[in-house]
Design a protein around this motif. Structure first.
Motif, PDB file in Angstrom:
ATOM      1  N   TYR A   1       0.827  -1.209   0.000  1.00 24.70           N
ATOM      2  CA  TYR A   1       0.000   0.000   0.000  1.00 24.70           C
ATOM      3  C   TYR A   1       0.867   1.267   0.000  1.00 24.70           C
ATOM      4  CZ  TYR A   1      -4.221  -2.735   0.711  1.00 24.70           C
ATOM      5  OH  TYR A   1      -5.259  -3.612   0.550  1.00 24.70           O
ATOM      6  N   ALA A   2       1.959   1.241   0.750  1.00 24.70           N
ATOM      7  CA  ALA A   2       2.871   2.394   0.755  1.00 24.70           C
ATOM      8  C   ALA A   2       3.487   2.584  -0.627  1.00 24.70           C
ATOM      9  CB  ALA A   2       3.964   2.195   1.802  1.00 24.70           C
ATOM     10  N   LEU A   3       3.813   1.486  -1.298  1.00 23.80           N
ATOM     11  CA  LEU A   3       4.356   1.554  -2.655  1.00 23.80           C
ATOM     12  C   LEU A   3       3.320   2.110  -3.630  1.00 23.80           C
ATOM     13  CD1 LEU A   3       6.707   0.892  -4.571  1.00 23.80           C
ATOM     14  CD2 LEU A   3       5.802  -1.424  -4.733  1.00 23.80           C
ATOM     15  N   LEU A   4       2.080   1.678  -3.478  1.00 21.36           N
ATOM     16  CA  LEU A   4       1.004   2.209  -4.322  1.00 21.36           C
ATOM     17  C   LEU A   4       0.845   3.710  -4.110  1.00 21.36           C
ATOM     18  CD1 LEU A   4      -1.450   1.863  -6.238  1.00 21.36           C
ATOM     19  CD2 LEU A   4      -2.802   1.394  -4.183  1.00 21.36           C
ATOM     20  N   ALA A   5       0.843   4.143  -2.859  1.00 20.26           N
ATOM     21  CA  ALA A   5       0.692   5.574  -2.564  1.00 20.26           C
ATOM     22  C   ALA A   5       1.860   6.367  -3.138  1.00 20.26           C
ATOM     23  CB  ALA A   5       0.588   5.783  -1.054  1.00 20.26           C
ATOM     24  N   ALA A   6       3.079   5.869  -2.962  1.00 20.64           N
ATOM     25  CA  ALA A   6       4.248   6.570  -3.493  1.00 20.64           C
ATOM     26  C   ALA A   6       4.200   6.646  -5.015  1.00 20.64           C
ATOM     27  CB  ALA A   6       5.530   5.874  -3.036  1.00 20.64           C
ATOM     28  N   THR A   7       3.735   5.585  -5.661  1.00 19.18           N
ATOM     29  CA  THR A   7       3.637   5.576  -7.123  1.00 19.18           C
ATOM     30  C   THR A   7       2.596   6.576  -7.607  1.00 19.18           C
ATOM     31  OG1 THR A   7       4.304   3.254  -7.154  1.00 19.18           O
ATOM     32  CG2 THR A   7       3.234   4.107  -9.130  1.00 19.18           C
ATOM     33  N   LEU A   8       1.447   6.631  -6.934  1.00 19.09           N
ATOM     34  CA  LEU A   8       0.414   7.594  -7.325  1.00 19.09           C
ATOM     35  C   LEU A   8       0.885   9.031  -7.128  1.00 19.09           C
ATOM     36  CD1 LEU A   8      -2.785   5.832  -5.931  1.00 19.09           C
ATOM     37  CD2 LEU A   8      -2.048   6.011  -8.314  1.00 19.09           C
ATOM     38  N   VAL A   9       1.558   9.285  -6.007  1.00 19.58           N
ATOM     39  CA  VAL A   9       2.086  10.634  -5.747  1.00 19.58           C
ATOM     40  C   VAL A   9       3.146  10.986  -6.787  1.00 19.58           C
ATOM     41  CG1 VAL A   9       3.450  12.001  -4.123  1.00 19.58           C
ATOM     42  CG2 VAL A   9       1.522  10.655  -3.295  1.00 19.58           C
ATOM     43  N   CYS A  10       4.004  10.033  -7.125  1.00 16.81           N
ATOM     44  CA  CYS A  10       5.059  10.277  -8.107  1.00 16.81           C
ATOM     45  C   CYS A  10       4.456  10.571  -9.484  1.00 16.81           C
ATOM     46  CB  CYS A  10       6.000   9.079  -8.170  1.00 16.81           C
ATOM     47  SG  CYS A  10       7.499   9.384  -9.114  1.00 16.81           S
ATOM     48  N   CYS A  11       3.442   9.814  -9.881  1.00 19.35           N
ATOM     49  CA  CYS A  11       2.786  10.057 -11.177  1.00 19.35           C
ATOM     50  C   CYS A  11       2.100  11.421 -11.193  1.00 19.35           C
ATOM     51  CB  CYS A  11       1.775   8.955 -11.476  1.00 19.35           C
ATOM     52  SG  CYS A  11       2.532   7.380 -11.876  1.00 19.35           S
ATOM     53  N   ALA A  12       1.375  11.745 -10.130  1.00 17.59           N
ATOM     54  CA  ALA A  12       0.668  13.034 -10.084  1.00 17.59           C
ATOM     55  C   ALA A  12       1.658  14.195 -10.075  1.00 17.59           C
ATOM     56  CB  ALA A  12      -0.228  13.089  -8.847  1.00 17.59           C
ATOM     57  N   SER A  13       2.699  14.105  -9.267  1.00 18.29           N
ATOM     58  CA  SER A  13       3.677  15.198  -9.218  1.00 18.29           C
ATOM     59  C   SER A  13       4.466  15.281 -10.519  1.00 18.29           C
ATOM     60  CB  SER A  13       4.626  15.027  -8.027  1.00 18.29           C
ATOM     61  OG  SER A  13       5.381  13.831  -8.143  1.00 18.29           O
ATOM     62  N   GLY A  14       4.664  14.155 -11.187  1.00 15.94           N
ATOM     63  CA  GLY A  14       5.324  14.175 -12.493  1.00 15.94           C
ATOM     64  C   GLY A  14       4.480  14.886 -13.535  1.00 15.94           C
ATOM     65  N   LEU A  15       3.164  14.664 -13.490  1.00 23.34           N
ATOM     66  CA  LEU A  15       2.275  15.365 -14.415  1.00 23.34           C
ATOM     67  C   LEU A  15       2.266  16.872 -14.143  1.00 23.34           C
ATOM     68  CD1 LEU A  15      -0.735  12.879 -14.563  1.00 23.34           C
ATOM     69  CD2 LEU A  15       0.899  13.388 -16.386  1.00 23.34           C
ATOM     70  N   VAL A  16       2.229  17.242 -12.863  1.00 26.86           N
ATOM     71  CA  VAL A  16       2.247  18.664 -12.508  1.00 26.86           C
ATOM     72  C   VAL A  16       3.574  19.294 -12.933  1.00 26.86           C
ATOM     73  CG1 VAL A  16       2.247  20.305 -10.584  1.00 26.86           C
ATOM     74  CG2 VAL A  16       0.601  18.438 -10.622  1.00 26.86           C
ATOM     75  N   ALA A  17       4.679  18.608 -12.668  1.00 24.97           N
ATOM     76  CA  ALA A  17       5.990  19.150 -13.046  1.00 24.97           C
ATOM     77  C   ALA A  17       6.114  19.274 -14.560  1.00 24.97           C
ATOM     78  CB  ALA A  17       7.102  18.265 -12.487  1.00 24.97           C
ATOM     79  N   THR A  18       5.572  18.306 -15.291  1.00 18.80           N
ATOM     80  CA  THR A  18       5.593  18.386 -16.756  1.00 18.80           C
ATOM     81  C   THR A  18       4.761  19.565 -17.241  1.00 18.80           C
ATOM     82  OG1 THR A  18       5.888  15.994 -16.920  1.00 18.80           O
ATOM     83  CG2 THR A  18       5.081  17.132 -18.878  1.00 18.80           C
ATOM     84  N   TRP A  19       3.577  19.747 -16.660  1.00 20.34           N
ATOM     85  CA  TRP A  19       2.733  20.875 -17.050  1.00 20.34           C
ATOM     86  C   TRP A  19       3.454  22.194 -16.769  1.00 20.34           C
ATOM     87  CZ3 TRP A  19       0.646  25.153 -14.810  1.00 20.34           C
ATOM     88  CH2 TRP A  19      -0.330  25.816 -15.549  1.00 20.34           C
ATOM     89  N   GLN A  20       4.074  22.286 -15.585  1.00 14.63           N
ATOM     90  CA  GLN A  20       4.791  23.514 -15.234  1.00 14.63           C
ATOM     91  C   GLN A  20       5.976  23.745 -16.173  1.00 14.63           C
ATOM     92  OE1 GLN A  20       5.836  23.124 -11.095  1.00 14.63           O
ATOM     93  NE2 GLN A  20       3.895  24.004 -10.419  1.00 14.63           N
ATOM     94  N   ALA A  21       6.676  22.690 -16.540  1.00  6.43           N
ATOM     95  CA  ALA A  21       7.819  22.847 -17.445  1.00  6.43           C
ATOM     96  C   ALA A  21       7.371  23.314 -18.824  1.00  6.43           C
ATOM     97  CB  ALA A  21       8.578  21.532 -17.549  1.00  6.43           C
ATOM     98  N   LEU A  22       6.178  22.902 -19.240  1.00  5.02           N
ATOM     99  CA  LEU A  22       5.693  23.292 -20.563  1.00  5.02           C
ATOM    100  C   LEU A  22       5.056  24.674 -20.578  1.00  5.02           C
ATOM    101  CD1 LEU A  22       4.080  19.945 -21.758  1.00  5.02           C
ATOM    102  CD2 LEU A  22       6.155  21.018 -22.641  1.00  5.02           C
TER     103      LEU A  22
END
Length: 115
Positions: A5-26
């Protein structure tokens, strides 16, 4: 199950923050240090949690696999398929990254812009 469950949470947070960081970079003038740190920490969390989760799952299922040869055969086949898919994915990503054309920056970065 905690590590799963901790791995699932970390993966979801990583995916969401990656999308936000990509949007900000663009589209944004700069990348938020907070989102950058969240993405970094969650990625490192995945790096730590994944081996622990896999090791504990392998140990837990080891007894059942010895008692049921079908389970052992299925687990071995699954491991081989996932390993092969991972290797093929890494080779493909490396090939695309290596063949990606690079361009020299022909303009100065605007004042106040930060990666």
């Amino acid at each position: 199950m905690f590590f799963g469950y901790a791995l699932l949470a970390a993966t979801l947070v990583c995916c969401a923050s990656g999308l936000v960081a990509t949007w900000q970079a663009l589209f944004a003038p700069r990348l938020s240090p907070t989102w950058d740190d969240i993405h970094l920490v969650s990625g490192l969390g995945i790096l730590v949690l994944l081996p622990i989760h896999l090791l504990l799952a392998w140990q837990r299922r080891g007894v059942a696999a010895r008692q049921a040869p079908e389970l052992a055969r299925a687990a071995r086949g699954f491991t081989i398929r996932v390993g092969a898919l991972s290797v093929v994915s890494l080779v493909l990503i490396g090939a695309v990254a290596g063949s990606w054309p690079s361009r020299a920056i022909e303009f100065d970065v605007p004042e106040g812009y930060s990666l």
